[in-house]
Scaffold this active site. Structure first.
Site, PDB file in Angstrom:
ATOM      1  N   GLY A  35      37.932 -24.741 -23.291  1.00 46.36           N
ATOM      2  CA  GLY A  35      39.302 -24.298 -24.206  1.00 46.36           C
ATOM      3  C   GLY A  35      40.042 -23.937 -24.292  1.00 46.36           C
ATOM      4  O   GLY A  35      39.235 -22.557 -24.113  1.00 46.36           O
ATOM      5  N   TYR A  36      41.645 -24.283 -24.506  1.00 46.44           N
ATOM      6  CA  TYR A  36      42.233 -23.268 -25.053  1.00 46.44           C
ATOM      7  C   TYR A  36      42.689 -22.889 -23.659  1.00 46.44           C
ATOM      8  O   TYR A  36      42.762 -20.870 -23.508  1.00 46.44           O
ATOM      9  CB  TYR A  36      42.312 -22.675 -26.392  1.00 46.44           C
ATOM     10  CG  TYR A  36      43.488 -21.922 -26.915  1.00 46.44           C
ATOM     11  CD1 TYR A  36      44.341 -22.955 -27.054  1.00 46.44           C
ATOM     12  CD2 TYR A  36      44.077 -20.576 -27.000  1.00 46.44           C
ATOM     13  CE1 TYR A  36      45.634 -22.957 -28.412  1.00 46.44           C
ATOM     14  CE2 TYR A  36      45.443 -20.454 -27.562  1.00 46.44           C
ATOM     15  CZ  TYR A  36      45.906 -21.925 -27.450  1.00 46.44           C
ATOM     16  OH  TYR A  36      47.235 -21.465 -29.124  1.00 46.44           O
ATOM     17  N   HIS A  41      40.703 -18.520 -17.214  1.00 40.83           N
ATOM     18  CA  HIS A  41      40.106 -20.233 -16.939  1.00 40.83           C
ATOM     19  C   HIS A  41      40.898 -20.651 -15.157  1.00 40.83           C
ATOM     20  O   HIS A  41      40.652 -21.083 -14.466  1.00 40.83           O
ATOM     21  CB  HIS A  41      40.262 -20.816 -18.041  1.00 40.83           C
ATOM     22  CG  HIS A  41      39.932 -20.332 -18.897  1.00 40.83           C
ATOM     23  ND1 HIS A  41      40.726 -20.608 -20.140  1.00 40.83           N
ATOM     24  CD2 HIS A  41      38.818 -20.536 -19.108  1.00 40.83           C
ATOM     25  CE1 HIS A  41      39.923 -20.007 -21.071  1.00 40.83           C
ATOM     26  NE2 HIS A  41      38.633 -20.688 -20.647  1.00 40.83           N
ATOM     27  N   GLN A  65      26.198 -22.866 -29.790  1.00 43.06           N
ATOM     28  CA  GLN A  65      26.303 -20.902 -29.389  1.00 43.06           C
ATOM     29  C   GLN A  65      27.387 -20.345 -30.526  1.00 43.06           C
ATOM     30  O   GLN A  65      27.667 -19.299 -29.982  1.00 43.06           O
ATOM     31  CB  GLN A  65      27.206 -20.702 -28.303  1.00 43.06           C
ATOM     32  CG  GLN A  65      28.646 -21.542 -28.107  1.00 43.06           C
ATOM     33  CD  GLN A  65      28.958 -21.764 -26.346  1.00 43.06           C
ATOM     34  OE1 GLN A  65      28.457 -21.709 -25.971  1.00 43.06           O
ATOM     35  NE2 GLN A  65      29.972 -20.740 -26.146  1.00 43.06           N
ATOM     36  N   LYS A 153      34.217 -11.098 -16.961  1.00 40.27           N
ATOM     37  CA  LYS A 153      34.158 -11.059 -18.629  1.00 40.27           C
ATOM     38  C   LYS A 153      33.377 -11.238 -19.686  1.00 40.27           C
ATOM     39  O   LYS A 153      33.280 -10.166 -20.234  1.00 40.27           O
ATOM     40  CB  LYS A 153      35.890 -11.594 -18.955  1.00 40.27           C
ATOM     41  CG  LYS A 153      36.210 -11.121 -20.382  1.00 40.27           C
ATOM     42  CD  LYS A 153      36.982 -12.379 -21.594  1.00 40.27           C
ATOM     43  CE  LYS A 153      36.537 -11.684 -22.398  1.00 40.27           C
ATOM     44  NZ  LYS A 153      35.872 -12.619 -23.592  1.00 40.27           N
ATOM     45  N   ASP A 154      32.333 -12.239 -19.262  1.00 38.65           N
ATOM     46  CA  ASP A 154      31.864 -12.784 -20.429  1.00 38.65           C
ATOM     47  C   ASP A 154      30.084 -11.961 -19.511  1.00 38.65           C
ATOM     48  O   ASP A 154      29.347 -12.919 -19.022  1.00 38.65           O
ATOM     49  CB  ASP A 154      31.745 -13.973 -20.640  1.00 38.65           C
ATOM     50  CG  ASP A 154      32.867 -14.742 -21.354  1.00 38.65           C
ATOM     51  OD1 ASP A 154      32.879 -13.728 -22.348  1.00 38.65           O
ATOM     52  OD2 ASP A 154      33.226 -15.258 -20.587  1.00 38.65           O
ATOM     53  N   GLN A 157      26.576 -13.491 -20.490  1.00 39.13           N
ATOM     54  CA  GLN A 157      26.855 -14.651 -20.353  1.00 39.13           C
ATOM     55  C   GLN A 157      26.227 -15.724 -18.452  1.00 39.13           C
ATOM     56  O   GLN A 157      26.051 -16.152 -18.333  1.00 39.13           O
ATOM     57  CB  GLN A 157      27.922 -15.338 -20.516  1.00 39.13           C
ATOM     58  CG  GLN A 157      28.168 -17.033 -20.114  1.00 39.13           C
ATOM     59  CD  GLN A 157      29.354 -17.738 -20.829  1.00 39.13           C
ATOM     60  OE1 GLN A 157      29.132 -18.117 -22.296  1.00 39.13           O
ATOM     61  NE2 GLN A 157      30.796 -17.722 -19.999  1.00 39.13           N
ATOM     62  N   MET A 188      42.051 -11.465 -21.162  1.00 40.70           N
ATOM     63  CA  MET A 188      42.414 -12.511 -21.533  1.00 40.70           C
ATOM     64  C   MET A 188      41.276 -12.733 -21.968  1.00 40.70           C
ATOM     65  O   MET A 188      40.342 -13.078 -21.526  1.00 40.70           O
ATOM     66  CB  MET A 188      43.315 -13.486 -20.072  1.00 40.70           C
ATOM     67  CG  MET A 188      44.481 -13.370 -19.791  1.00 40.70           C
ATOM     68  SD  MET A 188      45.037 -13.653 -19.024  1.00 40.70           S
ATOM     69  CE  MET A 188      46.444 -13.240 -18.269  1.00 40.70           C
ATOM     70  N   ARG A 191      41.018 -16.022 -27.497  1.00 39.67           N
ATOM     71  CA  ARG A 191      39.758 -15.264 -28.503  1.00 39.67           C
ATOM     72  C   ARG A 191      41.629 -14.844 -29.592  1.00 39.67           C
ATOM     73  O   ARG A 191      41.847 -14.034 -30.039  1.00 39.67           O
ATOM     74  CB  ARG A 191      39.161 -14.986 -29.587  1.00 39.67           C
ATOM     75  CG  ARG A 191      38.436 -15.842 -29.317  1.00 39.67           C
ATOM     76  CD  ARG A 191      36.329 -15.243 -29.942  1.00 39.67           C
ATOM     77  NE  ARG A 191      35.885 -16.441 -30.407  1.00 39.67           N
ATOM     78  CZ  ARG A 191      35.186 -16.430 -29.755  1.00 39.67           C
ATOM     79  NH1 ARG A 191      34.405 -16.261 -28.346  1.00 39.67           N
ATOM     80  NH2 ARG A 191      33.971 -17.433 -30.134  1.00 39.67           N
TER      81      ARG A 191
END
Ligand code: AMP
Length: 293
Positions: A35-36, A41, A65, A153-154, A157, A188, A191
């Protein structure tokens, strides 16, 4: 008729929604998030929209996590703003599970993806990727997606999920999506909202360090230490920046390199004040040559 995006909370409702679609041989594109939501996204959602009959987004701030001293309780949330953004890009349904239903009393089964979880963020956030792999496998089992979209970006992951999908014979296509950046290059991230205006200016150092590393790669530099030194020097120019890691790694295994050959990933995690940011960049002579032709 006005289009109304569905909101599902119960796991049983979510399963019924996806199973009904699968019976009609419809494809489901799935974007798991915490979210956020921001443009990074939304880029995943647009891609899912273009490639599937139905698009499902989950919003779940996954407690397993987060480490004990991390930002689980203050992670930013804006459910109504998020729902509007999803609806505007044509998402069909939002899955908003409750933590108590995802992890009921007695929950005791976790997924450990071993090698690729160890370096980089795995070293500084013990248990993080175990929590990630576990929630993603659970979501896959509930949602039964045709394709699932993850941001580069991750990158660690993404590699963890890809390894899990291969190792456990999952019937889902994992689709990597490019990192979306602010105009000044900052990747982006939800955080980024924690940063003060002055810290926000300093945060551009992550991308700038990666660009300096890209310059070395273009010149044919082979010594991994030189990349790390160059990036460290750029980060050290910012008064509020503290390095968690700066590393040059193999693009698939994410193991540290000593010599750079055809391809490498520069990856870094830097705290700006109290906010830990990550970023990475893939360098690849072969793909660069392909792009130029
Ligand atoms: P998060 O809500 O941070 O868990 O992210 C949900 C998904 O969005 C993950 O697959 C992230 O990699 C992806 N994502 C987050 N930020 C970006 C970005 N700047 N560009 C592309 N994908 C992103």
């Amino acid at each position: 008729m006005v289009f109304v995006m569905e909101r599902l909370t119960a796991v049983s409702d979510m399963k019924a929604w996806s199973r009904a679609l699968l019976k009609q041989s419809r494809t489901i594109g799935f974007v798991p998030t915490m979210g956020y939501l921001h443009e990074g996204h939304l880029a995943l959602m647009r891609r899912a929209r273009a490639e599937n009959d139905r698009v499902l987004v989950s919003i779940f701030v996954n407690p397993t996590q987060f480490g004990p001293s991390e930002d689980l309780n203050r992670y930013p949330r804006d459910l109504e703003g998020d729902a509007k953004k999803c609806s505007d890009v044509g998402v069909d349904a939002l899955f908003l599970p409750e933590a108590s239903q995802v992890y009921p009393p007695g929950f005791q089964t976790y997924v450990d993806v071993e090698e690729v979880s160890r370096p980089l963020c795995g070293a500084s956030r013990p248990g993080h990727f175990r929590g990630v792999a576990t929630i993603v496998l659970k979501l896959f089992n509930i949602v039964a997606p045709t394709r699932a979209y993850f941001g580069e970006k991750d990158r660690q992951q993404l590699r963890v999920i890809m390894a899990m999908a291969v190792d456990l014979d999952l019937d889902v296509e994992i689709v990597p999506c490019e990192t979306v950046r602010e105009a000044d290059g900052l990747a982006m991230s939800s955080r980024n909202a924690y940063l003060s205006p002055d810290q926000r200016k300093q945060a551009v150092c992550l991308h700038q360090a990666l660009l300096e590393a890209a310059g070395l790669f273009d010149k044919g530099e082979r010594n991994a230490d030189r990349y790390v030194r160059t990036m460290s020097q750029r980060i050290a120019q910012e008064p509020d920046a503290g390095v968690d890691y700066i590393s040059l790694v193999h693009p698939e295994t994410l193991q540290a390199l000593t010599d750079v050959d055809d391809a490498a990933v520069a990856a870094l995690a830097v705290k700006i004040g109290d906010t830990r940011l990550i970023d990475n960049m893939l360098f690849n002579h072969r793909s660069r040559k392909i792009q130029q032709t």
